[in-house]
Design a protein around this motif. Structure first.
Motif, PDB file in Angstrom:
ATOM      1  N   ALA A  47      21.045 -41.159 -25.491  1.00  0.00           N
ATOM      2  CA  ALA A  47      20.322 -41.364 -24.344  1.00  0.00           C
ATOM      3  C   ALA A  47      18.816 -42.182 -24.903  1.00  0.00           C
ATOM      4  O   ALA A  47      18.208 -42.958 -24.518  1.00  0.00           O
ATOM      5  CB  ALA A  47      20.169 -40.391 -23.476  1.00  0.00           C
ATOM      6  N   LEU A  48      18.476 -40.969 -25.970  1.00  0.00           N
ATOM      7  CA  LEU A  48      17.125 -41.552 -26.866  1.00  0.00           C
ATOM      8  C   LEU A  48      17.204 -42.711 -27.592  1.00  0.00           C
ATOM      9  O   LEU A  48      16.345 -43.345 -27.612  1.00  0.00           O
ATOM     10  CB  LEU A  48      16.762 -40.242 -27.397  1.00  0.00           C
ATOM     11  CG  LEU A  48      16.258 -39.187 -26.684  1.00  0.00           C
ATOM     12  CD1 LEU A  48      16.071 -37.724 -27.677  1.00  0.00           C
ATOM     13  CD2 LEU A  48      14.922 -39.212 -25.939  1.00  0.00           C
ATOM     14  N   ALA A  49      18.365 -43.145 -27.780  1.00  0.00           N
ATOM     15  CA  ALA A  49      18.365 -44.323 -28.707  1.00  0.00           C
ATOM     16  C   ALA A  49      18.174 -45.470 -27.867  1.00  0.00           C
ATOM     17  O   ALA A  49      17.551 -46.404 -28.480  1.00  0.00           O
ATOM     18  CB  ALA A  49      19.705 -44.542 -29.338  1.00  0.00           C
ATOM     19  N   ASP A  50      18.421 -45.443 -26.316  1.00  0.00           N
ATOM     20  CA  ASP A  50      18.079 -46.688 -25.586  1.00  0.00           C
ATOM     21  C   ASP A  50      16.881 -46.585 -24.935  1.00  0.00           C
ATOM     22  O   ASP A  50      16.422 -47.569 -24.114  1.00  0.00           O
ATOM     23  CB  ASP A  50      19.113 -46.607 -24.669  1.00  0.00           C
ATOM     24  CG  ASP A  50      20.704 -47.101 -25.368  1.00  0.00           C
ATOM     25  OD1 ASP A  50      20.756 -47.885 -26.185  1.00  0.00           O
ATOM     26  OD2 ASP A  50      21.541 -46.376 -24.738  1.00  0.00           O
ATOM     27  N   VAL A  51      15.776 -45.558 -25.228  1.00  0.00           N
ATOM     28  CA  VAL A  51      14.654 -45.707 -24.528  1.00  0.00           C
ATOM     29  C   VAL A  51      13.805 -46.827 -24.982  1.00  0.00           C
ATOM     30  O   VAL A  51      13.422 -46.901 -26.127  1.00  0.00           O
ATOM     31  CB  VAL A  51      13.918 -44.171 -24.766  1.00  0.00           C
ATOM     32  CG1 VAL A  51      12.651 -44.134 -24.036  1.00  0.00           C
ATOM     33  CG2 VAL A  51      14.765 -43.242 -24.080  1.00  0.00           C
ATOM     34  N   ARG A  52      13.306 -47.727 -23.974  1.00  0.00           N
ATOM     35  CA  ARG A  52      12.358 -48.607 -24.480  1.00  0.00           C
ATOM     36  C   ARG A  52      11.256 -48.719 -23.384  1.00  0.00           C
ATOM     37  O   ARG A  52      11.258 -48.188 -22.404  1.00  0.00           O
ATOM     38  CB  ARG A  52      13.278 -50.016 -24.309  1.00  0.00           C
ATOM     39  CG  ARG A  52      14.464 -50.246 -25.269  1.00  0.00           C
ATOM     40  CD  ARG A  52      13.840 -50.462 -26.616  1.00  0.00           C
ATOM     41  NE  ARG A  52      15.072 -50.967 -27.290  1.00  0.00           N
ATOM     42  CZ  ARG A  52      15.464 -49.769 -28.112  1.00  0.00           C
ATOM     43  NH1 ARG A  52      15.356 -48.722 -27.940  1.00  0.00           N
ATOM     44  NH2 ARG A  52      16.693 -50.207 -28.926  1.00  0.00           N
TER      45      ARG A  52
END
Length: 405
Positions: A299-304
């Motif tokens: 989930a953190l990998a997609d935080v933008r």
């Protein structure tokens, strides 16, 4: 027709036009080889006779920012005639090829198999796709595509980099039993030494022999019990007002701090939930264990940083979701630059609901893109003094993080 085929046809047409225009028919001799090769290219195998088996192997599907992934494309000619193949495995930015090539031309005899290997890397976290692989079958003169088809995509994820120096101790009034083979509602004895005291009853574990000999009675070492709790990690994605276009670098910094924190908490046995507020919205239900850690990091990998912003007040968002994520009395960790007013509403709401608060303030003026700024040191000092003035309270703990130290 391929680029080479179009070039050959145009060149032949130019020569014929030049011969007609100049009335020099001897020039037509130069066009004959070109026209003859175009005619022969039409003799390629029929579409129905071409059979190719294609498979892709990835060394891993989960990687950390900066790591390299090895891709191996295997191609086998199942036809009864030799084939000339043009192969390209599509990759999207920011993936880059660091070794080998993701495209090429292969000549395969009947039943022959060959491989195309290459390595890719990404310095940016996120979910990406490898492929599709485009296969084009050419005639022997490489002037015409006999057939073109694609092979399915594979998905990979680049997780945020973990900075192992970021660990934090938590306090909470609500605790949960530690997971293990023996079912118990009470937390077990910890590993931190607390005191030496007289043994009670028949329990003679962890005897302190030196103290027992000195006092002539059974003395034991007592260790501080470990108190596990539910934790809500609140990640504030904002900061464009003070950082402008450099806000993406700051978002990367807070995501790495959040990833390191959830990594340490999950390994310690805490049940961890996550709530992302600001210019990106997401939340993850509480859980523990390795699978849940992968879920949090994915989930953190997609935080933008998105142009859209939450319309609902931050405090209202936390109030509605916190009941689902964790019971009152457990712990809340807020990761932010604390330069926006809305994040303080989460703290006020959490304190009012009885949560134990830990504020992790990430310095927004320490990102690499601002290091050339002359006033950077002055801004960092003002920010640090302001944070240490506002955040620490009796009921809350504040930790200042310099993300690129």
């Amino acid at each position: 027709m391929t680029e080479k085929g179009w070039a050959t046809a145009i060149l032949a047409l130019l020569i014929v036009s030049l011969a007609v225009g100049l009335q020099k028919w001897s020039l037509l001799l130069f066009s004959l080889p070109l026209i003859y090769s175009l005619i022969l290219s039409r003799q390629a195998p029929a579409t129905g006779t071409v059979r190719v088996d294609l498979s892709r192997e990835l060394s891993r599907t989960r990687l950390i920012e900066g790591e390299e992934l090895e891709v191996n494309l295997r191609v086998k000619n199942l036809s009864n005639s030799p084939l000339i193949l043009g192969l390209e495995d599509k990759i999207a930015e920011p993936l880059t090829v660091v070794e080998g090539a993701n495209k090429g031309i292969l000549v395969l005899r009947p039943r022959e198999e060959k491989s195309v290997k290459y390595r890719v890397s990404s310095i940016k976290r996120g979910h990406y796709e490898i492929g599709p692989a485009i296969v084009e079958i050419y005639d022997p003169f490489l002037m015409r595509r006999v057939e073109r088809f694609s092979f399915e995509q594979d998905k990979i994820v680049y997780l945020p980099k973990l900075l192992r120096k970021y660990r934090v101790g938590l306090a909470a009034t609500y605790t949960i039993p530690r997971t293990g083979e023996i079912v118990s509602k009470r937390p077990g004895e910890g590993g931190d030494f607390l005191e030496v005291k007289e043994a009670q009853g028949g329990v003679l574990r962890r005897i302190n022999w030196k103290a027992t000999a000195k006092l002539q009675k059974w003395m034991v070492n007592v260790f501080e019990s470990e108190r596990l709790t539910n934790v809500i990690v609140v990640l504030d994605v904002s900061g464009r007002r003070i950082l402008g276009r450099e806000v993406e670098d700051f978002v990367d910094a807070v995501v790495r701090v959040a990833a390191s924190l959830v990594f340490g908490l999950t390994l310690s046995g805490y049940r961890v939930a996550m709530l992302v507020v600001g210019n990106y919205r997401d939340w993850v239900k509480p859980g523990s264990g390795k699978r849940h850690l992968i879920r949090l990091l994915s989930a953190l990998a997609d935080v933008r940083y998105l142009p859209t912003r939450q319309i609902v007040d931050y405090g209202e968002v936390f109030k509605r979701i916190s009941y689902i994520l964790s019971p009152s009395g457990s712990s809340v960790v807020v990761i932010s630059s604390f330069t926006e007013e809305e994040v303080y509403r989460i703290i006020s709401e959490a304190e009012g609901m009885g949560y134990s608060i830990t504020c992790i303030a990430v310095n927004p003026f320490e990102i690499p893109s601002l290091r050339i700024l002359r006033s950077k040191n002055l801004l960092s000092e003002i920010w640090r003094e302001g944070i240490l003035e506002i955040l620490p309270r009796k009921s809350r703990r504040a930790v200042v993080v310099e993300p690129y130290e």
